[in-house]
Design an enzyme around this catalytic site. Sequence first.
Site, PDB file in Angstrom:
ATOM      1  N   LYS A  80       0.822  -1.222   0.000  1.00  0.00           N
ATOM      2  CA  LYS A  80       0.000   0.000   0.000  1.00  0.00           C
ATOM      3  C   LYS A  80       0.849   1.261   0.000  1.00  0.00           C
ATOM      4  O   LYS A  80       0.476   2.258  -0.601  1.00  0.00           O
ATOM      5  CB  LYS A  80      -0.930   0.027   1.212  1.00  0.00           C
ATOM      6  N   LYS A 132      -5.150 -11.007  -6.785  1.00  0.00           N
ATOM      7  CA  LYS A 132      -6.384 -11.249  -6.025  1.00  0.00           C
ATOM      8  C   LYS A 132      -7.474 -10.246  -6.408  1.00  0.00           C
ATOM      9  O   LYS A 132      -7.174  -9.128  -6.823  1.00  0.00           O
ATOM     10  CB  LYS A 132      -6.110 -11.267  -4.520  1.00  0.00           C
ATOM     11  N   LYS A 139     -10.875  -4.384  -4.305  1.00  0.00           N
ATOM     12  CA  LYS A 139     -11.657  -3.184  -4.604  1.00  0.00           C
ATOM     13  C   LYS A 139     -10.785  -2.111  -5.244  1.00  0.00           C
ATOM     14  O   LYS A 139     -11.292  -1.164  -5.818  1.00  0.00           O
ATOM     15  CB  LYS A 139     -12.375  -2.659  -3.365  1.00  0.00           C
TER      16      LYS A 139
HETATM   17  P1  AMP Z   1     -10.711  -5.702   3.065  1.00  0.00           P
HETATM   18  O1  AMP Z   1     -11.726  -5.427   2.035  1.00  0.00           O
HETATM   19  O2  AMP Z   1      -9.314  -5.612   2.596  1.00  0.00           O
HETATM   20  O3  AMP Z   1     -10.988  -4.971   4.360  1.00  0.00           O
HETATM   21  O4  AMP Z   1     -10.892  -7.249   3.411  1.00  0.00           O
HETATM   22  C1  AMP Z   1     -11.938  -7.718   4.226  1.00  0.00           C
HETATM   23  C2  AMP Z   1     -11.895  -9.226   4.361  1.00  0.00           C
HETATM   24  O5  AMP Z   1     -12.078  -9.831   3.081  1.00  0.00           O
HETATM   25  C3  AMP Z   1     -10.563  -9.775   4.903  1.00  0.00           C
HETATM   26  O6  AMP Z   1     -10.835 -10.874   5.743  1.00  0.00           O
HETATM   27  C4  AMP Z   1      -9.850 -10.210   3.663  1.00  0.00           C
HETATM   28  O7  AMP Z   1      -8.924 -11.241   3.922  1.00  0.00           O
HETATM   29  C5  AMP Z   1     -11.001 -10.718   2.797  1.00  0.00           C
HETATM   30  N1  AMP Z   1     -10.673 -10.606   1.371  1.00  0.00           N
HETATM   31  C6  AMP Z   1     -10.406  -9.471   0.673  1.00  0.00           C
HETATM   32  N2  AMP Z   1     -10.134  -9.756  -0.627  1.00  0.00           N
HETATM   33  C7  AMP Z   1     -10.244 -11.118  -0.732  1.00  0.00           C
HETATM   34  C8  AMP Z   1     -10.088 -12.038  -1.810  1.00  0.00           C
HETATM   35  N3  AMP Z   1      -9.787 -11.618  -3.050  1.00  0.00           N
HETATM   36  N4  AMP Z   1     -10.262 -13.354  -1.557  1.00  0.00           N
HETATM   37  C9  AMP Z   1     -10.589 -13.792  -0.318  1.00  0.00           C
HETATM   38  N5  AMP Z   1     -10.746 -12.986   0.742  1.00  0.00           N
HETATM   39  C10 AMP Z   1     -10.578 -11.658   0.550  1.00  0.00           C
END
Ligand code: AMP
Length: 343
Positions: A123, A206, A209
């Site tokens: 980041k 991966k 967003k």
């Molecule tokens: P974030 O949107 O980064 O706050 O992620 C929120 C949750 O979603 C966390 O537990 C991440 O590990 C999970 N997460 C985010 N992107 C992925 C993805 N592409 N595959 C699986 N889990 C994800």
Amino acid sequence: MAQPSFTPRVFSGIQPSGGLHLGNYLGAIKRFVDMQNSGLNGQSFETIYCMVDLHAITTWQDPATLAHNTRELCAGFIASGVDPEKSVLINQSQVPEHAQLAWIFNTVARMGWMQRMTQWKDKAGKNSQNASLGLFAYPALMAADILIYHATHVPVGEDQKQHIELTRDIAAKFNNDYKVDFFPMTEPVIEGAATRVMSLRDGSKKMSKSDASDASRINMTDDADAIAKKIRKAKTDPDPLPETLEGLEGRPDARNLVNLYAALSDISAEAAIAQVAGQQFGQFKPLLADLAVEKLSPISSEMARLMQHTDEIDRLLARGAERAREIAAPILAETYKIVGLVK
Ligand code: AMP
Ligand code: TRP
């Protein structure tokens, strides 16, 4: 040293820094609901789920959009099956004990530990001197989110594993520095076919967003047409699906779609490949698209309905914060006492 016994308690959080996507749903929220309803390996848990708005602002957020995204994330949790009666559902900034404990953890964690975090490196990028101090300290706040409740288990996607390890390091150093057995060694729970959902445009990245291409992800607010179109256009290769998972080695795009099929059907990847072995993508993609629409449409329409009643969402969050503080306040008070902060 024998671990004192801690109440089996789950905590997890998601940043309201953008819309929810299928990776968040399958990798995190769906697992939150499973742990709320069925526990894990025969054990049941108290469950606490959080919109981590203080984490979101470690990179700049437009204030009105942040407020909207926080409520929409709350709607996403509820529409996916997080029950605000069974689980404690909170917005991080409404429970000040998170930030208070985070300050103490800032004094426990070491610079070198933070510098090793891959999320920080990704980041902050090349311009790390210009990243916020909050972005650097992010994992200490995350450790505080978890440990302010003495949470024993944290369901997350694969990308958060390193942060949970750091949480354990902070707990261990605190316990050691102050000669106490106060904070638990929290376990990550990274299970299921979708711990790492990949981009639909590039199976080596991966789903995220922050990807510039909207076609790379399925948003939880996408309608049926958009979902079907994105799956139809998903990157694949020319071969039919193999008989076994080994046959998917070196085929990351195909593997991703099979994992999605498995996770959406609530079966293992092995069972999924057995069902679709030999199919061409022309046959498999419509099947996957129908399945995705069937599972996701009810969630997105319920989210839209809940967003018509944001006052109700705000009331639920205020109630969640009260319940959370009943657990967090005594743990913070005890931490202050251990550290020698005079009250
Ligand atoms: P974030 O949107 O980064 O706050 O992620 C929120 C949750 O979603 C966390 O537990 C991440 O590990 C999970 N997460 C985010 N992107 C992925 C993805 N592409 N595959 C699986 N889990 C994800
Ligand atoms: N860092 C997590 C993410 O980006 C979000 C998060 C913040 C979290 N605090 C947490 C996850 C505590 C689990 C537990 O996905």
